[in-house]
Scaffold this motif. Sequence first.
Motif, PDB file in Angstrom:
ATOM      1  N   GLN B 215       0.361  -0.912   0.291  1.00  0.00           N
ATOM      2  CA  GLN B 215       0.014   0.107  -0.076  1.00  0.00           C
ATOM      3  C   GLN B 215       1.419   1.550   0.100  1.00  0.00           C
ATOM      4  N   LEU B 216       0.507   2.577  -0.623  1.00  0.00           N
ATOM      5  CA  LEU B 216       0.977   3.408  -0.283  1.00  0.00           C
ATOM      6  C   LEU B 216       1.424   4.639   0.973  1.00  0.00           C
ATOM      7  N   GLY B 217       2.300   4.916   0.770  1.00  0.00           N
ATOM      8  CA  GLY B 217       2.848   5.677   2.120  1.00  0.00           C
ATOM      9  C   GLY B 217       2.102   6.465   3.480  1.00  0.00           C
ATOM     10  N   TYR B 218       1.299   7.273   3.309  1.00  0.00           N
ATOM     11  CA  TYR B 218       0.464   7.402   4.369  1.00  0.00           C
ATOM     12  C   TYR B 218       0.207   5.793   5.111  1.00  0.00           C
ATOM     13  N   LYS B 219       0.011   4.650   4.782  1.00  0.00           N
ATOM     14  CA  LYS B 219      -0.357   3.570   5.509  1.00  0.00           C
ATOM     15  C   LYS B 219       1.410   3.498   6.617  1.00  0.00           C
ATOM     16  N   GLN B 220       2.084   3.866   6.139  1.00  0.00           N
ATOM     17  CA  GLN B 220       3.272   3.380   6.722  1.00  0.00           C
ATOM     18  C   GLN B 220       4.102   4.840   7.707  1.00  0.00           C
ATOM     19  N   ALA B 221       2.684   4.007   8.916  1.00  0.00           N
ATOM     20  CA  ALA B 221       3.036   5.239   9.733  1.00  0.00           C
ATOM     21  C   ALA B 221       4.172   5.031  10.811  1.00  0.00           C
ATOM     22  N   LYS B 222       4.466   6.389  11.354  1.00  0.00           N
ATOM     23  CA  LYS B 222       6.108   6.394  11.999  1.00  0.00           C
ATOM     24  C   LYS B 222       6.135   6.581  13.626  1.00  0.00           C
ATOM     25  N   TYR B 223       6.936   6.745  14.410  1.00  0.00           N
ATOM     26  CA  TYR B 223       7.206   7.254  15.272  1.00  0.00           C
ATOM     27  C   TYR B 223       4.818   5.937  16.634  1.00  0.00           C
ATOM     28  N   ILE B 224       5.324   5.034  16.134  1.00  0.00           N
ATOM     29  CA  ILE B 224       4.568   4.021  16.554  1.00  0.00           C
ATOM     30  C   ILE B 224       4.227   4.099  18.092  1.00  0.00           C
ATOM     31  N   MET B 225       3.465   4.719  18.529  1.00  0.00           N
ATOM     32  CA  MET B 225       3.910   3.818  20.443  1.00  0.00           C
ATOM     33  C   MET B 225       2.723   3.467  20.911  1.00  0.00           C
ATOM     34  N   ARG B 226       1.713   2.783  19.987  1.00  0.00           N
ATOM     35  CA  ARG B 226       0.544   2.230  20.558  1.00  0.00           C
ATOM     36  C   ARG B 226      -0.231   1.194  19.158  1.00  0.00           C
ATOM     37  N   ILE B 227      -0.390  -0.066  19.568  1.00  0.00           N
ATOM     38  CA  ILE B 227      -0.886  -1.294  18.432  1.00  0.00           C
ATOM     39  C   ILE B 227      -1.922  -1.331  18.832  1.00  0.00           C
ATOM     40  N   GLU B 228      -3.194  -1.314  18.304  1.00  0.00           N
ATOM     41  CA  GLU B 228      -4.685  -1.541  19.132  1.00  0.00           C
ATOM     42  C   GLU B 228      -5.507  -2.156  18.088  1.00  0.00           C
ATOM     43  N   LEU B 229      -5.692  -3.615  18.429  1.00  0.00           N
ATOM     44  CA  LEU B 229      -6.899  -4.209  17.488  1.00  0.00           C
ATOM     45  C   LEU B 229      -8.824  -4.104  18.278  1.00  0.00           C
ATOM     46  N   VAL B 230      -8.818  -3.815  17.143  1.00  0.00           N
ATOM     47  CA  VAL B 230     -10.064  -3.216  17.164  1.00  0.00           C
ATOM     48  C   VAL B 230     -11.173  -3.576  16.006  1.00  0.00           C
ATOM     49  N   ASP B 231     -13.003  -3.766  15.757  1.00  0.00           N
ATOM     50  CA  ASP B 231     -13.250  -4.414  15.167  1.00  0.00           C
ATOM     51  C   ASP B 231     -14.009  -3.180  14.105  1.00  0.00           C
ATOM     52  N   SER B 232     -13.602  -2.080  14.695  1.00  0.00           N
ATOM     53  CA  SER B 232     -14.207  -0.773  13.885  1.00  0.00           C
ATOM     54  C   SER B 232     -13.238   0.450  14.077  1.00  0.00           C
ATOM     55  N   TYR B 233     -13.073   0.710  13.235  1.00  0.00           N
ATOM     56  CA  TYR B 233     -11.930   2.050  13.789  1.00  0.00           C
ATOM     57  C   TYR B 233     -12.817   3.731  13.339  1.00  0.00           C
ATOM     58  N   ALA B 234     -14.355   3.626  13.701  1.00  0.00           N
ATOM     59  CA  ALA B 234     -15.639   4.596  13.619  1.00  0.00           C
ATOM     60  C   ALA B 234     -15.395   5.442  15.001  1.00  0.00           C
ATOM     61  N   LYS B 235     -15.057   4.612  15.364  1.00  0.00           N
ATOM     62  CA  LYS B 235     -14.562   5.965  16.842  1.00  0.00           C
ATOM     63  C   LYS B 235     -13.627   6.684  16.746  1.00  0.00           C
ATOM     64  N   PHE B 236     -12.864   6.624  16.273  1.00  0.00           N
ATOM     65  CA  PHE B 236     -11.256   7.560  16.458  1.00  0.00           C
ATOM     66  C   PHE B 236     -11.513   8.031  15.303  1.00  0.00           C
ATOM     67  N   GLY B 237     -10.666   9.626  15.712  1.00  0.00           N
ATOM     68  CA  GLY B 237     -10.341  10.691  14.956  1.00  0.00           C
ATOM     69  C   GLY B 237     -11.847  11.444  14.218  1.00  0.00           C
ATOM     70  N   ARG B 238     -12.175  11.267  13.176  1.00  0.00           N
ATOM     71  CA  ARG B 238     -13.033  11.204  12.083  1.00  0.00           C
ATOM     72  C   ARG B 238     -14.419  10.533  11.342  1.00  0.00           C
ATOM     73  N   GLY B 239     -13.462   8.859  12.232  1.00  0.00           N
ATOM     74  CA  GLY B 239     -14.296   7.555  12.143  1.00  0.00           C
ATOM     75  C   GLY B 239     -13.567   7.317  10.546  1.00  0.00           C
ATOM     76  N   LYS B 240     -12.873   7.506   9.888  1.00  0.00           N
ATOM     77  CA  LYS B 240     -12.594   7.248   8.993  1.00  0.00           C
ATOM     78  C   LYS B 240     -10.938   6.675   8.920  1.00  0.00           C
ATOM     79  N   GLY B 241     -10.683   6.103   9.629  1.00  0.00           N
ATOM     80  CA  GLY B 241      -9.553   4.690   9.473  1.00  0.00           C
ATOM     81  C   GLY B 241      -8.184   5.431  10.229  1.00  0.00           C
ATOM     82  N   GLY B 242      -7.900   6.855   9.341  1.00  0.00           N
ATOM     83  CA  GLY B 242      -6.188   7.484   9.252  1.00  0.00           C
ATOM     84  C   GLY B 242      -6.115   8.939   9.386  1.00  0.00           C
TER      85      GLY B 242
END
Lengths: 278, 255
Positions: B215-242
């Motif tokens: 996948q493209l560059g914006y998926k290659q997250a830098k400075y990772i602090m925490r990984i979380e397994l979820v069933d939906s990304y809707a509740k994070f940020g504006r809900g679009k997954g990144g």
Amino acid sequence: MTDISLSGGRKLVYRHRLVVRITHWFNALAIVCLFMSGLQIFNAHPELYWGPKSTFDHPILSMSADTDDDNNDYGTTTIFGHDFDTTGVLGLSSNGNGQMVERGFPRWITLPSASPELAVGRRLHFFFAWMLTINGLIYMGSSLLNRHVQRDLVPTKQDLSAVGKDIVNHIRLRFPRGEESRKYGVLQKITYLAVVAVIVPLMILAGLTMSPRVDAGFPFLLTLFDGRQSARTVHFVIAFTILGFSMIHIAMVVLSGPINNLRSIVTGWSSIEEDKAP
Amino acid sequence: MTDVKKSTRRAFMGLASAGGLLTLTGCDKLISTPWFMNVIDSAEALSRSVQRAITGSRPVAREYAESDISENFRQNGTTNPQNASYQTMVANGFADWYLEVGGLVDKPLKLSLAALRQLPARTQITRHDCVEGWSDIAKWTGAKLSAVLDIAGVKPEARYVMFFCADPMGMNGNYYESIDIPGAYQPQTILAYEINDQTLPVAHGAPIRLRYETQLGYKQAKYIMRIELVDSYAKFGRGKGGFWEDQGYEWYAGI
């Protein structure tokens, strides 16, 4: 469909079947939107390279804006190391409010017109890419099945022997008016066949080669185009090849009877002169 | 004859109005209409499912030779997070940093950099494709994300792996990203702690960044602090997954 006789030595003949007419217009819509959204995407990084990666110091083509000693902004397009002043069109152009801003292609040819709008440009581009692909498959599939390709597009030996004559006729802007205009001329056949069988498929493949996921599934694409950045360059060059085809196509439509041509690609019916009895 | 004429006229009028729609302002107006963009965005699901179907579930990106490596891999996005918490970690060489793994897992983890370096690793020379259009090639070494997930034990209801990062993005909170479970288990998906045989520098996302090579560059997250397994990304940020997805980019970045 049988011919319909008109007065004045003319008759209506059925020239384009329904599937050709419908796919022609979907194709026209898709091509226009793909071209304009493609230039929006290009504007996000208005430089082209050859090979697998970007050689930032040596682009094949680049567009940029700069300021001269008198504090005037100007736009530059660099092709193979040669600079061209393209102020107002490439590199530097109006943002629509009278202000000059740095952007590759100007707002009147990108979709959306504002820049940068890479995200929307991409979403539009991929939608119309699917429209082009599905529409193209319908056209190609039906045209092979009903033998439109074999009968009307593949030039016959007789056609090929008349290439010289057809070129001269095109230069003199002399177009067939009678029975001969029922079918495509040889230059038309060769051009249409090249576009549908070579240029557009190559365009789609070069576009797909920019997709990292497709590359992973079909690494031969990277070999075919000599890398992702060359695929991007090929995609760009073909875009302007298709633009050139479209402009000549429209010029020919206008020069050889625009109303009749438009009627035939919309309704299917074309008005031709009755050939005089020998 | 009159029928032909009538239908011709109707068709011309149809064409003329289609042409009117195509004028610039018309297009821009259409693009700002929600229903129109909903139609446009139907293509994303089509691209995603077709690309998955034709490339299989475990695609492997081309790996390049040492000689193909870019001289200066472009520093992109955040190149030096200015927040105090991150700068403190830089100052002591990430000795106090640990990767948190939580959410829908059997066993939440806290992995130090040393612990991460003990996990099954992979080295790959791959191409980084920025959404803008450019590409760079680098050699990456890192822990296989699948190894981390296997230790934590992914619960069956988990569908996405979220990455929460140290770099603040103005009003929008910190950078974050998400990938799906099949993507996380692709063989080349790693948490990279080295670039070109050197410890990952701050400019490239120290101490670890994601490498998700299909996948493209914006998926290659830098400075990772925490990984979380979820069933939906809707509740994070504006809900679009990144972060970039929230700005209008597609969640599916394979194209």
